[in-house]
Design a protein around this motif. Structure first.
Motif, PDB file in Angstrom:
ATOM      1  N   PHE A 167       0.807  -1.080  -0.208  1.00 18.15           N
ATOM      2  CA  PHE A 167       0.096  -0.034   0.021  1.00 18.15           C
ATOM      3  C   PHE A 167       1.037   1.303  -0.263  1.00 18.15           C
ATOM      4  O   PHE A 167       1.016   1.899   1.046  1.00 18.15           O
ATOM      5  CB  PHE A 167      -0.789  -0.080   1.200  1.00 18.15           C
ATOM      6  CG  PHE A 167      -2.283  -0.901   0.760  1.00 18.15           C
ATOM      7  CD1 PHE A 167      -3.186  -0.453   0.353  1.00 18.15           C
ATOM      8  CD2 PHE A 167      -2.043  -2.225   1.436  1.00 18.15           C
ATOM      9  CE1 PHE A 167      -4.205  -1.327   0.334  1.00 18.15           C
ATOM     10  CE2 PHE A 167      -3.072  -3.225   1.203  1.00 18.15           C
ATOM     11  CZ  PHE A 167      -4.299  -2.761   0.514  1.00 18.15           C
ATOM     12  N   TYR A 168       1.319   1.638  -1.179  1.00 20.54           N
ATOM     13  CA  TYR A 168       2.010   2.964  -1.278  1.00 20.54           C
ATOM     14  C   TYR A 168       1.762   3.581  -2.572  1.00 20.54           C
ATOM     15  O   TYR A 168       1.004   2.896  -3.443  1.00 20.54           O
ATOM     16  CB  TYR A 168       3.685   2.508  -1.187  1.00 20.54           C
ATOM     17  CG  TYR A 168       4.146   1.661  -2.367  1.00 20.54           C
ATOM     18  CD1 TYR A 168       4.333   2.313  -3.698  1.00 20.54           C
ATOM     19  CD2 TYR A 168       4.116   0.066  -2.212  1.00 20.54           C
ATOM     20  CE1 TYR A 168       4.881   1.166  -4.616  1.00 20.54           C
ATOM     21  CE2 TYR A 168       4.675  -0.462  -3.090  1.00 20.54           C
ATOM     22  CZ  TYR A 168       4.939  -0.229  -4.368  1.00 20.54           C
ATOM     23  OH  TYR A 168       5.391  -0.834  -5.361  1.00 20.54           O
ATOM     24  N   GLY A 169       2.107   4.752  -2.531  1.00 21.76           N
ATOM     25  CA  GLY A 169       1.825   5.396  -4.085  1.00 21.76           C
ATOM     26  C   GLY A 169       0.379   5.808  -4.059  1.00 21.76           C
ATOM     27  O   GLY A 169      -0.491   6.145  -3.152  1.00 21.76           O
ATOM     28  N   ILE A 170      -0.148   5.207  -5.229  1.00 25.23           N
ATOM     29  CA  ILE A 170      -1.563   5.431  -5.643  1.00 25.23           C
ATOM     30  C   ILE A 170      -2.548   4.405  -4.876  1.00 25.23           C
ATOM     31  O   ILE A 170      -3.960   4.591  -4.973  1.00 25.23           O
ATOM     32  CB  ILE A 170      -1.736   5.613  -7.078  1.00 25.23           C
ATOM     33  CG1 ILE A 170      -2.987   6.302  -7.570  1.00 25.23           C
ATOM     34  CG2 ILE A 170      -1.592   4.367  -7.732  1.00 25.23           C
ATOM     35  CD1 ILE A 170      -3.027   7.968  -7.148  1.00 25.23           C
ATOM     36  N   VAL A 171      -1.910   3.352  -4.608  1.00 23.62           N
ATOM     37  CA  VAL A 171      -2.715   2.105  -4.113  1.00 23.62           C
ATOM     38  C   VAL A 171      -3.610   2.334  -3.158  1.00 23.62           C
ATOM     39  O   VAL A 171      -4.892   1.880  -3.155  1.00 23.62           O
ATOM     40  CB  VAL A 171      -1.639   0.901  -3.803  1.00 23.62           C
ATOM     41  CG1 VAL A 171      -2.650  -0.367  -3.503  1.00 23.62           C
ATOM     42  CG2 VAL A 171      -0.852   0.642  -5.024  1.00 23.62           C
TER      43      VAL A 171
ATOM     44  N   ALA B  23      -9.281   2.639  -1.467  1.00 24.91           N
ATOM     45  CA  ALA B  23     -10.322   3.436  -0.925  1.00 24.91           C
ATOM     46  C   ALA B  23     -11.482   3.825  -1.751  1.00 24.91           C
ATOM     47  O   ALA B  23     -12.712   3.487  -1.210  1.00 24.91           O
ATOM     48  CB  ALA B  23      -9.645   4.977  -0.418  1.00 24.91           C
ATOM     49  N   LEU B  24     -11.397   4.166  -2.760  1.00 26.67           N
ATOM     50  CA  LEU B  24     -12.433   4.280  -3.710  1.00 26.67           C
ATOM     51  C   LEU B  24     -13.147   3.123  -4.088  1.00 26.67           C
ATOM     52  O   LEU B  24     -14.371   2.940  -4.093  1.00 26.67           O
ATOM     53  CB  LEU B  24     -11.903   4.947  -5.149  1.00 26.67           C
ATOM     54  CG  LEU B  24     -11.392   6.454  -4.990  1.00 26.67           C
ATOM     55  CD1 LEU B  24     -10.691   6.827  -6.373  1.00 26.67           C
ATOM     56  CD2 LEU B  24     -12.384   7.326  -4.713  1.00 26.67           C
ATOM     57  N   GLU B  25     -12.415   2.034  -4.149  1.00 25.39           N
ATOM     58  CA  GLU B  25     -12.954   0.765  -4.525  1.00 25.39           C
ATOM     59  C   GLU B  25     -13.928   0.169  -3.361  1.00 25.39           C
ATOM     60  O   GLU B  25     -14.882  -0.267  -3.632  1.00 25.39           O
ATOM     61  CB  GLU B  25     -11.907  -0.249  -4.868  1.00 25.39           C
ATOM     62  CG  GLU B  25     -12.158  -1.640  -5.631  1.00 25.39           C
ATOM     63  CD  GLU B  25     -11.026  -2.102  -5.958  1.00 25.39           C
ATOM     64  OE1 GLU B  25     -10.620  -3.193  -5.552  1.00 25.39           O
ATOM     65  OE2 GLU B  25     -10.401  -1.557  -6.684  1.00 25.39           O
TER      66      GLU B  25
ATOM     67  N   GLN C 136      -5.650  11.684  -4.215  1.00 28.26           N
ATOM     68  CA  GLN C 136      -4.220  11.656  -3.784  1.00 28.26           C
ATOM     69  C   GLN C 136      -3.949  12.961  -3.592  1.00 28.26           C
ATOM     70  O   GLN C 136      -3.279  13.433  -2.597  1.00 28.26           O
ATOM     71  CB  GLN C 136      -3.576  11.142  -4.909  1.00 28.26           C
ATOM     72  CG  GLN C 136      -2.056  11.199  -4.335  1.00 28.26           C
ATOM     73  CD  GLN C 136      -1.118  10.259  -5.540  1.00 28.26           C
ATOM     74  OE1 GLN C 136      -1.105  10.713  -6.608  1.00 28.26           O
ATOM     75  NE2 GLN C 136      -0.203   9.436  -4.962  1.00 28.26           N
ATOM     76  N   ARG C 137      -4.382  13.958  -4.672  1.00 24.21           N
ATOM     77  CA  ARG C 137      -3.939  15.348  -4.425  1.00 24.21           C
ATOM     78  C   ARG C 137      -4.663  15.883  -3.097  1.00 24.21           C
ATOM     79  O   ARG C 137      -3.935  16.965  -2.591  1.00 24.21           O
ATOM     80  CB  ARG C 137      -4.300  16.019  -5.638  1.00 24.21           C
ATOM     81  CG  ARG C 137      -4.125  17.385  -5.866  1.00 24.21           C
ATOM     82  CD  ARG C 137      -2.469  17.741  -6.277  1.00 24.21           C
ATOM     83  NE  ARG C 137      -2.317  19.058  -5.705  1.00 24.21           N
ATOM     84  CZ  ARG C 137      -1.084  19.584  -5.804  1.00 24.21           C
ATOM     85  NH1 ARG C 137      -0.016  18.811  -6.254  1.00 24.21           N
ATOM     86  NH2 ARG C 137      -0.710  21.050  -5.562  1.00 24.21           N
ATOM     87  N   ARG C 138      -5.843  15.639  -3.155  1.00 21.06           N
ATOM     88  CA  ARG C 138      -6.630  16.205  -2.009  1.00 21.06           C
ATOM     89  C   ARG C 138      -6.155  15.899  -0.648  1.00 21.06           C
ATOM     90  O   ARG C 138      -5.962  16.681   0.291  1.00 21.06           O
ATOM     91  CB  ARG C 138      -8.176  16.124  -1.977  1.00 21.06           C
ATOM     92  CG  ARG C 138      -9.012  16.619  -1.110  1.00 21.06           C
ATOM     93  CD  ARG C 138     -10.525  16.553  -1.138  1.00 21.06           C
ATOM     94  NE  ARG C 138     -10.939  16.589  -2.241  1.00 21.06           N
ATOM     95  CZ  ARG C 138     -11.744  15.430  -3.113  1.00 21.06           C
ATOM     96  NH1 ARG C 138     -11.853  14.454  -2.499  1.00 21.06           N
ATOM     97  NH2 ARG C 138     -12.073  15.499  -4.382  1.00 21.06           N
ATOM     98  N   VAL C 139      -5.617  14.647  -0.596  1.00 18.47           N
ATOM     99  CA  VAL C 139      -5.212  14.004   0.905  1.00 18.47           C
ATOM    100  C   VAL C 139      -3.774  14.691   1.104  1.00 18.47           C
ATOM    101  O   VAL C 139      -3.481  14.934   2.206  1.00 18.47           O
ATOM    102  CB  VAL C 139      -4.929  12.589   0.699  1.00 18.47           C
ATOM    103  CG1 VAL C 139      -4.193  12.066   1.975  1.00 18.47           C
ATOM    104  CG2 VAL C 139      -6.504  12.006   0.796  1.00 18.47           C
ATOM    105  N   MET C 140      -3.015  14.716   0.116  1.00 20.89           N
ATOM    106  CA  MET C 140      -1.991  15.957   0.412  1.00 20.89           C
ATOM    107  C   MET C 140      -2.087  17.156   0.809  1.00 20.89           C
ATOM    108  O   MET C 140      -1.681  17.376   1.746  1.00 20.89           O
ATOM    109  CB  MET C 140      -1.040  15.769  -1.010  1.00 20.89           C
ATOM    110  CG  MET C 140      -0.319  14.353  -1.663  1.00 20.89           C
ATOM    111  SD  MET C 140       1.117  14.359  -2.508  1.00 20.89           S
ATOM    112  CE  MET C 140       0.434  14.487  -4.010  1.00 20.89           C
ATOM    113  N   GLU C 141      -2.855  17.756   0.156  1.00 18.46           N
ATOM    114  CA  GLU C 141      -3.140  19.330   0.227  1.00 18.46           C
ATOM    115  C   GLU C 141      -3.919  19.555   1.724  1.00 18.46           C
ATOM    116  O   GLU C 141      -3.624  20.306   2.260  1.00 18.46           O
ATOM    117  CB  GLU C 141      -3.933  19.744  -0.639  1.00 18.46           C
ATOM    118  CG  GLU C 141      -3.267  20.195  -2.074  1.00 18.46           C
ATOM    119  CD  GLU C 141      -4.210  20.656  -3.158  1.00 18.46           C
ATOM    120  OE1 GLU C 141      -3.841  21.014  -4.235  1.00 18.46           O
ATOM    121  OE2 GLU C 141      -5.431  20.788  -2.974  1.00 18.46           O
TER     122      GLU C 141
END
Ligand code: GRF
Length: 204
Positions: free
Chosen positions: A125-129, A134-136, A176-181
């Protein structure tokens, strides 16, 4: 004036979390710590460039060039000793550290993980995974976690977490972007600042 806690940041990629730490140090949000060293294990990592631009020592250390994991960790240890490193931050660092290494720096290594542990974490579970998973699963809330690193992947003591909403139509990349920001770039500098304060108190 007492000395600041010397921090090493380990990164493999773009280094936006490293940038958040650099900005937090510059703006005084991290008062008792200074980033003294950045280690990248990929030659292409833009994180190294971010470090240089900020005037921070950056070293590329690859497993291949060190003849494997043992040599890789030995070289990193050498650099930590050279720079008197007291706190190690894994910021998008794609390498599984050995138990020996992790035990040597007990409660001195922290990692940022892009989910609310114990959801969507552990091996692979790294990167986009984590975002795809979560979406799945259809969760409505995800987020990020800062935790101490121990021998179990994403299994160390949790230091900070922040929740982020999953919105209709999200793709893994958008999420991913929203989680970072909304989470990573906030809780990582805050956690590092708190740990530096704690380490400084202990020294005095
Ligand atoms: C972040 O999502 C972090 O949580 C994960 O890897 C990504 C690294 O991004 N561990 P960056 O290199 O800090 O931009």
């Amino acid at each position: 004036m007492c000395e600041k806690v010397r921090i090493a940041v380990l990164a493999s990629g773009g280094g936006t979390n490293l940038q958040a730490l650099i900005d937090a140090e510059r703006s005084g949000k991290i008062q008792n710590g200074e980033i003294a060293l950045v280690i990248c294990n990929r030659k292409s990592a833009y994180a190294a460039e971010r470090a240089r631009l900020a005037g921070i020592r950056a070293e590329i250390v690859t497993r291949k060039e060190c003849g494997g994991q043992e040599g890789f960790e030995a070289r990193m240890t050498e650099l930590f000793e050279e720079e008197n490193i007291e706190l190690i931050v894994l910021a998008g660092f794609l390498n599984i550290l050995t138990s020996d290494f992790v035990r040597r720096y007990d409660h001195r290594i922290v990692n940022i993980h892009p989910s609310l542990i114990p959801a969507f974490c552990g091996e692979g579970f790294y990167g986009i995974v984590p975002h795809e998973a979560a979406l799945e699963r259809g969760v409505k809330i995800t987020g990020a976690t800062v935790h101490f690193v121990n021998e179990i992947a994403d299994g160390g003591e949790i230091i900070a977490q922040k929740a982020v909403e999953v919105l209709p139509g999200d793709t893994p990349e958008v999420l991913q972007r929203r989680v970072m920001e909304q989470a990573e770039w906030i809780i990582l500098p805050a956690a590092v600042s708190m740990l530096c304060d704690r380490l400084t108190e202990r020294k005095n």
